[in-house]
Design a protein around this motif. Sequence first.
Motif, short mmCIF file in Angstrom:
data_model
loop_
_atom_site.label_atom_id
_atom_site.label_comp_id
_atom_site.label_asym_id
_atom_site.label_seq_id
_atom_site.Cartn_x
_atom_site.Cartn_y
_atom_site.Cartn_z
N CYS A 184 -7.51 55.53 -7.51
CA CYS A 184 -7.78 54.99 -6.17
C CYS A 184 -9.11 54.26 -6.15
O CYS A 184 -10.17 54.87 -6.38
CB CYS A 184 -7.78 56.12 -5.14
N PRO A 185 -9.13 52.95 -5.87
CA PRO A 185 -10.37 52.18 -5.93
C PRO A 185 -11.27 52.36 -4.72
O PRO A 185 -12.43 51.93 -4.74
CB PRO A 185 -9.88 50.73 -6.02
N THR A 186 -10.77 52.99 -3.64
CA THR A 186 -11.55 53.07 -2.41
C THR A 186 -11.98 54.49 -2.05
O THR A 186 -12.62 54.69 -1.02
CB THR A 186 -10.74 52.49 -1.24
N ARG A 229 1.49 54.32 -8.83
CA ARG A 229 1.76 53.95 -10.22
C ARG A 229 1.15 54.95 -11.19
O ARG A 229 1.63 55.11 -12.32
CB ARG A 229 1.22 52.54 -10.48
N CYS A 268 -7.77 53.72 2.93
CA CYS A 268 -6.69 53.20 2.10
C CYS A 268 -6.47 51.71 2.36
O CYS A 268 -6.44 51.27 3.51
CB CYS A 268 -5.40 53.97 2.38
N THR A 269 -6.28 50.95 1.28
CA THR A 269 -5.99 49.51 1.39
C THR A 269 -4.54 49.20 1.01
O THR A 269 -4.18 48.03 0.84
CB THR A 269 -6.94 48.69 0.49
N GLN A 270 -3.72 50.23 0.83
CA GLN A 270 -2.30 50.06 0.49
C GLN A 270 -2.09 49.32 -0.83
O GLN A 270 -1.12 48.57 -0.99
CB GLN A 270 -1.57 49.33 1.63
N CYS A 271 -2.98 49.54 -1.79
CA CYS A 271 -2.82 48.89 -3.09
C CYS A 271 -1.75 49.57 -3.94
O CYS A 271 -1.23 48.98 -4.89
CB CYS A 271 -4.15 48.88 -3.84
N ASP A 272 -1.45 50.84 -3.63
CA ASP A 272 -0.40 51.63 -4.31
C ASP A 272 -0.74 51.96 -5.76
O ASP A 272 0.14 52.36 -6.53
CB ASP A 272 0.96 50.92 -4.25
N ASP A 273 -1.99 51.83 -6.16
CA ASP A 273 -2.38 52.21 -7.52
C ASP A 273 -2.12 53.70 -7.76
O ASP A 273 -1.79 54.10 -8.89
CB ASP A 273 -3.85 51.89 -7.76
N CYS A 274 -2.28 54.51 -6.74
CA CYS A 274 -2.05 55.95 -6.88
C CYS A 274 -0.60 56.25 -7.19
O CYS A 274 -0.28 57.17 -7.96
CB CYS A 274 -2.50 56.70 -5.64
#
Length: 288
Positions: A57-59, A84, A76-82
Amino acid sequence: MNTPRATVSKLLPFSCVDGPGNRLVLFLQGCNFACLTCHNPHTMALCTHCGDCIPACPTGALELRAGRVEFDPALCTQCDDCLRACPINANPMVREMSLPEVLDVLRENLPFLDGITVSGGEATTQLKFLVALFAAVKYAPDLAHLSCLVDSNGYLGPGGWARLLPVVDGVMLDIKALDAETHRRLTGQDNARVLDSARLLHAAGKLQEIRFLVIPGVTDTEAEIVALTEFLHELDPAPRLRLNAFQAHGVRPPAAVWPTASRDGMEAVAQRLSDLGVMRIETPTVYL
């Protein structure tokens, strides 16, 4: 008495593709299938709080507190990295919602809604909440006009359907394949219970439609088309059939490299079904 609660992966206040009219859609977390072609694989499993998602999570929206992964939606910025990063196809961004909380969301959006659809994951894995939700809608004077639909893989047994049928208006049932071995390869489960569910729901007048995913070289074969036709003819009158086109976008290996279903390929399947006597067929209007 405890108020039923649901583990919710996502809530859409408005959708026009999950049943007739404008609908609130509740996506519940957890599934008893492991479909290779799933576009929402993060809805399959329940979080085990291993913490593997936190470094991704980048944030800083995720952190481990008292052995549990906690999610802060404000960061949360909804990047969905978590998603993946999760090793088990879970979602650390789920939220627990009580029955009154879901009903409050319904009422907030009531002037714009024709109904509610519960999907997943697999909605019926949270059967207690599902039955309680639909019963509450049916018996609330201000909500009773809303239709209650379920999007299901059909793996629920007869006892479960007996609990749900009195409060559900219709079920949109996915049949992944007619050949049992193909179905098992695609989902990890046999299809006998799925076909039995279709028969049961049809007999009860609650089979809204059958959905069939067309995968080039897998479910668009002559054998599958003929078997699907024969099964639909068994259900008299035949329910509406919705053909969905497989797209690799969002799915995970090995299906991520499978060919996508083309417009020409979908039209060929629809035409063959029509030639065999299937009357009520819907195909996609948009292709990725």
